[in-house]
Design a protein around this motif. Sequence first.
Motif, PDB file in Angstrom:
ATOM      1  N   PHE A 176      29.736  39.593  56.963  1.00  0.00           N
ATOM      2  CA  PHE A 176      30.972  40.313  56.674  1.00  0.00           C
ATOM      3  C   PHE A 176      31.806  39.605  55.614  1.00  0.00           C
ATOM      4  O   PHE A 176      32.311  40.218  54.678  1.00  0.00           O
ATOM      5  CB  PHE A 176      31.805  40.484  57.948  1.00  0.00           C
ATOM      6  CG  PHE A 176      33.085  41.237  57.728  1.00  0.00           C
ATOM      7  CD1 PHE A 176      33.081  42.619  57.543  1.00  0.00           C
ATOM      8  CD2 PHE A 176      34.306  40.562  57.684  1.00  0.00           C
ATOM      9  CE1 PHE A 176      34.265  43.307  57.329  1.00  0.00           C
ATOM     10  CE2 PHE A 176      35.490  41.246  57.469  1.00  0.00           C
ATOM     11  CZ  PHE A 176      35.470  42.619  57.287  1.00  0.00           C
ATOM     12  N   VAL A 177      31.957  38.293  55.749  1.00  0.00           N
ATOM     13  CA  VAL A 177      32.731  37.515  54.780  1.00  0.00           C
ATOM     14  C   VAL A 177      32.091  36.141  54.605  1.00  0.00           C
ATOM     15  O   VAL A 177      31.646  35.529  55.576  1.00  0.00           O
ATOM     16  CB  VAL A 177      34.207  37.362  55.213  1.00  0.00           C
ATOM     17  CG1 VAL A 177      34.319  36.662  56.561  1.00  0.00           C
ATOM     18  CG2 VAL A 177      35.015  36.616  54.164  1.00  0.00           C
ATOM     19  N   THR A 178      31.988  35.684  53.375  1.00  0.00           N
ATOM     20  CA  THR A 178      31.488  34.344  53.085  1.00  0.00           C
ATOM     21  C   THR A 178      32.527  33.598  52.256  1.00  0.00           C
ATOM     22  O   THR A 178      33.360  34.213  51.581  1.00  0.00           O
ATOM     23  CB  THR A 178      30.164  34.391  52.304  1.00  0.00           C
ATOM     24  OG1 THR A 178      30.375  35.085  51.065  1.00  0.00           O
ATOM     25  CG2 THR A 178      29.075  35.098  53.102  1.00  0.00           C
ATOM     26  N   PHE A 179      32.444  32.275  52.316  1.00  0.00           N
ATOM     27  CA  PHE A 179      33.369  31.428  51.566  1.00  0.00           C
ATOM     28  C   PHE A 179      32.572  30.610  50.560  1.00  0.00           C
ATOM     29  O   PHE A 179      31.581  29.979  50.893  1.00  0.00           O
ATOM     30  CB  PHE A 179      34.147  30.517  52.516  1.00  0.00           C
ATOM     31  CG  PHE A 179      34.962  31.274  53.528  1.00  0.00           C
ATOM     32  CD1 PHE A 179      36.189  31.832  53.165  1.00  0.00           C
ATOM     33  CD2 PHE A 179      34.504  31.444  54.821  1.00  0.00           C
ATOM     34  CE1 PHE A 179      36.943  32.533  54.085  1.00  0.00           C
ATOM     35  CE2 PHE A 179      35.254  32.146  55.750  1.00  0.00           C
ATOM     36  CZ  PHE A 179      36.474  32.699  55.379  1.00  0.00           C
ATOM     37  N   ARG A 230      41.195  28.945  41.695  1.00  0.00           N
ATOM     38  CA  ARG A 230      40.237  28.647  42.765  1.00  0.00           C
ATOM     39  C   ARG A 230      39.996  29.905  43.605  1.00  0.00           C
ATOM     40  O   ARG A 230      40.855  30.311  44.374  1.00  0.00           O
ATOM     41  CB  ARG A 230      40.775  27.520  43.649  1.00  0.00           C
ATOM     42  CG  ARG A 230      40.846  26.166  42.971  1.00  0.00           C
ATOM     43  CD  ARG A 230      41.540  25.143  43.850  1.00  0.00           C
ATOM     44  NE  ARG A 230      42.959  25.464  44.033  1.00  0.00           N
ATOM     45  CZ  ARG A 230      43.781  24.770  44.812  1.00  0.00           C
ATOM     46  NH1 ARG A 230      43.334  23.721  45.493  1.00  0.00           N
ATOM     47  NH2 ARG A 230      45.048  25.111  44.911  1.00  0.00           N
ATOM     48  N   ASP A 231      38.830  30.496  43.439  1.00  0.00           N
ATOM     49  CA  ASP A 231      38.435  31.658  44.240  1.00  0.00           C
ATOM     50  C   ASP A 231      37.551  31.200  45.383  1.00  0.00           C
ATOM     51  O   ASP A 231      36.670  30.345  45.204  1.00  0.00           O
ATOM     52  CB  ASP A 231      37.693  32.675  43.369  1.00  0.00           C
ATOM     53  CG  ASP A 231      38.629  33.408  42.413  1.00  0.00           C
ATOM     54  OD1 ASP A 231      39.838  33.477  42.724  1.00  0.00           O
ATOM     55  OD2 ASP A 231      38.167  33.892  41.378  1.00  0.00           O
ATOM     56  N   ILE A 232      37.769  31.773  46.565  1.00  0.00           N
ATOM     57  CA  ILE A 232      37.113  31.248  47.765  1.00  0.00           C
ATOM     58  C   ILE A 232      36.489  32.316  48.662  1.00  0.00           C
ATOM     59  O   ILE A 232      35.665  31.988  49.521  1.00  0.00           O
ATOM     60  CB  ILE A 232      38.117  30.436  48.615  1.00  0.00           C
ATOM     61  CG1 ILE A 232      39.366  31.289  48.919  1.00  0.00           C
ATOM     62  CG2 ILE A 232      38.503  29.147  47.917  1.00  0.00           C
ATOM     63  CD1 ILE A 232      40.383  30.626  49.826  1.00  0.00           C
ATOM     64  N   ILE A 233      36.850  33.574  48.503  1.00  0.00           N
ATOM     65  CA  ILE A 233      36.434  34.617  49.455  1.00  0.00           C
ATOM     66  C   ILE A 233      35.477  35.600  48.793  1.00  0.00           C
ATOM     67  O   ILE A 233      35.709  36.050  47.672  1.00  0.00           O
ATOM     68  CB  ILE A 233      37.660  35.390  49.997  1.00  0.00           C
ATOM     69  CG1 ILE A 233      38.686  34.427  50.591  1.00  0.00           C
ATOM     70  CG2 ILE A 233      37.225  36.420  51.044  1.00  0.00           C
ATOM     71  CD1 ILE A 233      40.023  35.067  50.897  1.00  0.00           C
ATOM     72  N   ASN A 234      34.417  35.931  49.526  1.00  0.00           N
ATOM     73  CA  ASN A 234      33.457  36.933  49.058  1.00  0.00           C
ATOM     74  C   ASN A 234      33.132  37.891  50.203  1.00  0.00           C
ATOM     75  O   ASN A 234      32.982  37.468  51.352  1.00  0.00           O
ATOM     76  CB  ASN A 234      32.170  36.268  48.554  1.00  0.00           C
ATOM     77  CG  ASN A 234      31.050  37.271  48.359  1.00  0.00           C
ATOM     78  OD1 ASN A 234      30.046  37.235  49.057  1.00  0.00           O
ATOM     79  ND2 ASN A 234      31.220  38.184  47.427  1.00  0.00           N
ATOM     80  N   LEU A 235      33.063  39.185  49.877  1.00  0.00           N
ATOM     81  CA  LEU A 235      32.654  40.199  50.850  1.00  0.00           C
ATOM     82  C   LEU A 235      31.268  40.700  50.445  1.00  0.00           C
ATOM     83  O   LEU A 235      31.159  41.550  49.561  1.00  0.00           O
ATOM     84  CB  LEU A 235      33.661  41.358  50.876  1.00  0.00           C
ATOM     85  CG  LEU A 235      35.117  40.968  51.194  1.00  0.00           C
ATOM     86  CD1 LEU A 235      36.016  42.187  51.097  1.00  0.00           C
ATOM     87  CD2 LEU A 235      35.225  40.324  52.572  1.00  0.00           C
ATOM     88  N   PRO A 236      30.214  40.182  51.062  1.00  0.00           N
ATOM     89  CA  PRO A 236      28.839  40.526  50.646  1.00  0.00           C
ATOM     90  C   PRO A 236      28.524  42.015  50.721  1.00  0.00           C
ATOM     91  O   PRO A 236      27.713  42.512  49.939  1.00  0.00           O
ATOM     92  CB  PRO A 236      27.965  39.730  51.626  1.00  0.00           C
ATOM     93  CG  PRO A 236      28.855  38.671  52.178  1.00  0.00           C
ATOM     94  CD  PRO A 236      30.226  39.249  52.178  1.00  0.00           C
ATOM     95  N   TRP A 237      29.149  42.722  51.642  1.00  0.00           N
ATOM     96  CA  TRP A 237      28.866  44.143  51.828  1.00  0.00           C
ATOM     97  C   TRP A 237      29.548  45.001  50.768  1.00  0.00           C
ATOM     98  O   TRP A 237      29.272  46.203  50.669  1.00  0.00           O
ATOM     99  CB  TRP A 237      29.306  44.596  53.220  1.00  0.00           C
ATOM    100  CG  TRP A 237      30.701  44.185  53.567  1.00  0.00           C
ATOM    101  CD1 TRP A 237      31.104  42.971  54.047  1.00  0.00           C
ATOM    102  CD2 TRP A 237      31.893  44.967  53.442  1.00  0.00           C
ATOM    103  NE1 TRP A 237      32.472  42.944  54.241  1.00  0.00           N
ATOM    104  CE2 TRP A 237      32.983  44.152  53.876  1.00  0.00           C
ATOM    105  CE3 TRP A 237      32.145  46.264  53.011  1.00  0.00           C
ATOM    106  CZ2 TRP A 237      34.292  44.613  53.887  1.00  0.00           C
ATOM    107  CZ3 TRP A 237      33.456  46.722  53.026  1.00  0.00           C
ATOM    108  CH2 TRP A 237      34.505  45.908  53.455  1.00  0.00           C
ATOM    109  N   VAL A 238      30.435  44.390  49.953  1.00  0.00           N
ATOM    110  CA  VAL A 238      31.088  45.114  48.864  1.00  0.00           C
ATOM    111  C   VAL A 238      30.419  44.784  47.541  1.00  0.00           C
ATOM    112  O   VAL A 238      29.867  45.647  46.866  1.00  0.00           O
ATOM    113  CB  VAL A 238      32.598  44.783  48.793  1.00  0.00           C
ATOM    114  CG1 VAL A 238      33.249  45.500  47.615  1.00  0.00           C
ATOM    115  CG2 VAL A 238      33.286  45.168  50.092  1.00  0.00           C
TER     116      VAL A 238
END
Length: 215
Positions: free
Chosen positions: A68-71, A142-150
């Motif tokens: 759902f969410v990766t860092f 600094r970017d830290i959040i990724n939504l793999p399903w998007v």
Amino acid sequence: MNETNRVKYFSKEYWKINWKFILINLAIFFCVFLFFLMIDLVTKETIFKWADKSRLFVDSKWEAGGKFVTFRSVLHEGTTLGFLETNLGFLHFISFMIFFGAIFAVTFIKDKKLIYVTVFLAIVSAGAFGNMIDRFLFKGVRDIINLPWVNQGVFNFADVWLVLGGVGILVAIILEATFGYFKSKKAKSIQENKLQEQSELQIPNPSKDKENDMM
């Protein structure tokens, strides 16, 4: 209220009449601003991983999270939308304009019902300021959040605040314009009805006049 509307903004009278509203709005603005700014900065400092911070080398291999969410750790030289990648000076200018423009807008708000607009302005400012601090310190965000399903794009909370605040302000403008339109339309209708009633009262009744003459 009518007296307040007639007073010019750049005058002592305006600030004398509205100083309480202005102080309350500014207090709310800075409380919300600092709260959302701290969320952004603390999460960046906690989650973002450096391979060598002194030389601004990012640990790009580090990753945590689930489906759902990766860092991740990505130092982004520009904006999440992908424009002005190397023009840091202009991005700093835009960030300052957003911040001071929001403070300026807050001093116009004199209705308690519009406090939520102050909140959205503060959220946008926190987003702009959070990324601006990164650009000053690291010449990138600094970017830290990724939504793999998007998609594979990486962002941070400051980006979320910019979108959330921007959408909130847009919705507020639409709602206020809509309510204002129907309010003015209703007031116009009431005024027309009153004028109609007054005109009907002033029209003489011929049959009644004849009866009075016969008597």
